[in-house]
Enzyme design. Sequence first.
Site, PDB file in Angstrom:
ATOM      1  N   HIS A   1      -1.789   7.369   7.373  1.00  0.00           N
ATOM      2  CA  HIS A   1      -0.835   8.242   6.665  1.00  0.00           C
ATOM      3  C   HIS A   1      -1.495   9.561   6.270  1.00  0.00           C
ATOM      4  O   HIS A   1      -0.899  10.629   6.393  1.00  0.00           O
ATOM      5  CB  HIS A   1      -0.313   7.570   5.393  1.00  0.00           C
ATOM      6  CG  HIS A   1       0.826   6.634   5.615  1.00  0.00           C
ATOM      7  ND1 HIS A   1       2.016   7.028   6.167  1.00  0.00           N
ATOM      8  CD2 HIS A   1       0.967   5.311   5.342  1.00  0.00           C
ATOM      9  CE1 HIS A   1       2.842   5.979   6.236  1.00  0.00           C
ATOM     10  NE2 HIS A   1       2.225   4.924   5.744  1.00  0.00           N
TER      11      HIS A   1
ATOM     12  N   HIS B   1      -4.090   1.455   7.836  1.00  0.00           N
ATOM     13  CA  HIS B   1      -2.701   1.930   7.866  1.00  0.00           C
ATOM     14  C   HIS B   1      -2.532   3.123   6.912  1.00  0.00           C
ATOM     15  O   HIS B   1      -1.932   4.141   7.257  1.00  0.00           O
ATOM     16  CB  HIS B   1      -1.785   0.765   7.476  1.00  0.00           C
ATOM     17  CG  HIS B   1      -0.330   1.106   7.337  1.00  0.00           C
ATOM     18  ND1 HIS B   1       0.648   0.540   8.113  1.00  0.00           N
ATOM     19  CD2 HIS B   1       0.318   1.935   6.478  1.00  0.00           C
ATOM     20  CE1 HIS B   1       1.836   1.020   7.770  1.00  0.00           C
ATOM     21  NE2 HIS B   1       1.664   1.866   6.764  1.00  0.00           N
ATOM     22  N   GLU B   2      -3.105   2.993   5.709  1.00  0.00           N
ATOM     23  CA  GLU B   2      -2.951   4.062   4.703  1.00  0.00           C
ATOM     24  C   GLU B   2      -3.738   5.319   5.097  1.00  0.00           C
ATOM     25  O   GLU B   2      -3.269   6.442   4.869  1.00  0.00           O
ATOM     26  CB  GLU B   2      -3.375   3.574   3.321  1.00  0.00           C
ATOM     27  CG  GLU B   2      -2.620   2.352   2.784  1.00  0.00           C
ATOM     28  CD  GLU B   2      -1.110   2.443   2.891  1.00  0.00           C
ATOM     29  OE1 GLU B   2      -0.553   3.571   2.811  1.00  0.00           O
ATOM     30  OE2 GLU B   2      -0.467   1.398   3.089  1.00  0.00           O
TER      31      GLU B   2
ATOM     32  N   GLY C   1       0.838  -1.194   0.000  1.00  0.00           N
ATOM     33  CA  GLY C   1       0.000   0.000   0.000  1.00  0.00           C
ATOM     34  C   GLY C   1       0.872   1.242   0.000  1.00  0.00           C
ATOM     35  O   GLY C   1       2.031   1.203   0.422  1.00  0.00           O
TER      36      GLY C   1
ATOM     37  N   CYS D   1       6.234  -0.521   6.894  1.00  0.00           N
ATOM     38  CA  CYS D   1       5.878   0.696   6.166  1.00  0.00           C
ATOM     39  C   CYS D   1       7.075   1.156   5.334  1.00  0.00           C
ATOM     40  O   CYS D   1       8.202   1.187   5.835  1.00  0.00           O
ATOM     41  CB  CYS D   1       5.486   1.789   7.158  1.00  0.00           C
ATOM     42  SG  CYS D   1       5.010   3.328   6.364  1.00  0.00           S
ATOM     43  N   LEU D   2       6.822   1.526   4.089  1.00  0.00           N
ATOM     44  CA  LEU D   2       7.905   1.985   3.213  1.00  0.00           C
ATOM     45  C   LEU D   2       8.543   3.276   3.740  1.00  0.00           C
ATOM     46  O   LEU D   2       9.688   3.579   3.414  1.00  0.00           O
ATOM     47  CB  LEU D   2       7.379   2.215   1.786  1.00  0.00           C
ATOM     48  CG  LEU D   2       6.890   0.966   1.030  1.00  0.00           C
ATOM     49  CD1 LEU D   2       6.278   1.372  -0.313  1.00  0.00           C
ATOM     50  CD2 LEU D   2       8.012  -0.038   0.826  1.00  0.00           C
TER      51      LEU D   2
ATOM     52  N   GLN E   1       2.956   9.891   1.537  1.00  0.00           N
ATOM     53  CA  GLN E   1       4.304   9.321   1.519  1.00  0.00           C
ATOM     54  C   GLN E   1       5.144   9.802   0.350  1.00  0.00           C
ATOM     55  O   GLN E   1       6.370   9.684   0.380  1.00  0.00           O
ATOM     56  CB  GLN E   1       4.226   7.787   1.485  1.00  0.00           C
ATOM     57  CG  GLN E   1       3.663   7.178   2.754  1.00  0.00           C
ATOM     58  CD  GLN E   1       3.523   5.678   2.615  1.00  0.00           C
ATOM     59  OE1 GLN E   1       2.519   5.201   2.117  1.00  0.00           O
ATOM     60  NE2 GLN E   1       4.547   4.945   3.021  1.00  0.00           N
TER      61      GLN E   1
HETATM   62 NI    NI Z   1       2.939   2.987   5.530  1.00  0.00          NI
END
Ligand code: NI
Length: 163
Positions: A139, A135-136, A46, A93-94, A51
């Site tokens: 963000h 989670h997204e 995701g 998470c990226l 991000q």
């Molecule tokens: Ni993330």
Amino acid sequence: MPILKILKYPDPRLRKVAEEISLFDKSLETLSNDMLETMYKENGIGLAATQVDIHKRIVVIDVSEDRDDPMVFVNPVVTILDDKSLVPCEEGCLSVPGVNVEVMRPDKVKLNWLDIKGNNHEMHPEGLLTVCIQHEIDHLEGKLIADFLSPLKQSRLKKKATK
Ligand code: NI
């Protein structure tokens, strides 16, 4: 299509709250395609626009095993249907590389969103998608999995990340 640069913790831009999208034009489609391409290249499941330093409410997700089910959610909203039914998940998470954090999240939720044409959708997500969409959306609110760590672990992580 360009690969977008992913902001890394503790970049303060990851803390911005994203704005609702009201314009459904070609540039939104381009953005969603670039985000998907970036997510696939980085092997994420995701990615939220926050991000990649774009502070609009759009996220892309692919939780399929074969990485062939791209999903795009504009202005996604999760409604918790049972706040006592929480399930733990080890999340990565990226934007917070190198750590997995166990997060408890509601697993009975309703998801409403728009597609890139501006059409309304609703579903009751299951499994990994339920975790991933929450989670997204975090963000988009400027929230990160690092926030679920103890203060001590957060300061260690910050030290490591800014070395
Ligand atoms: Ni993330």
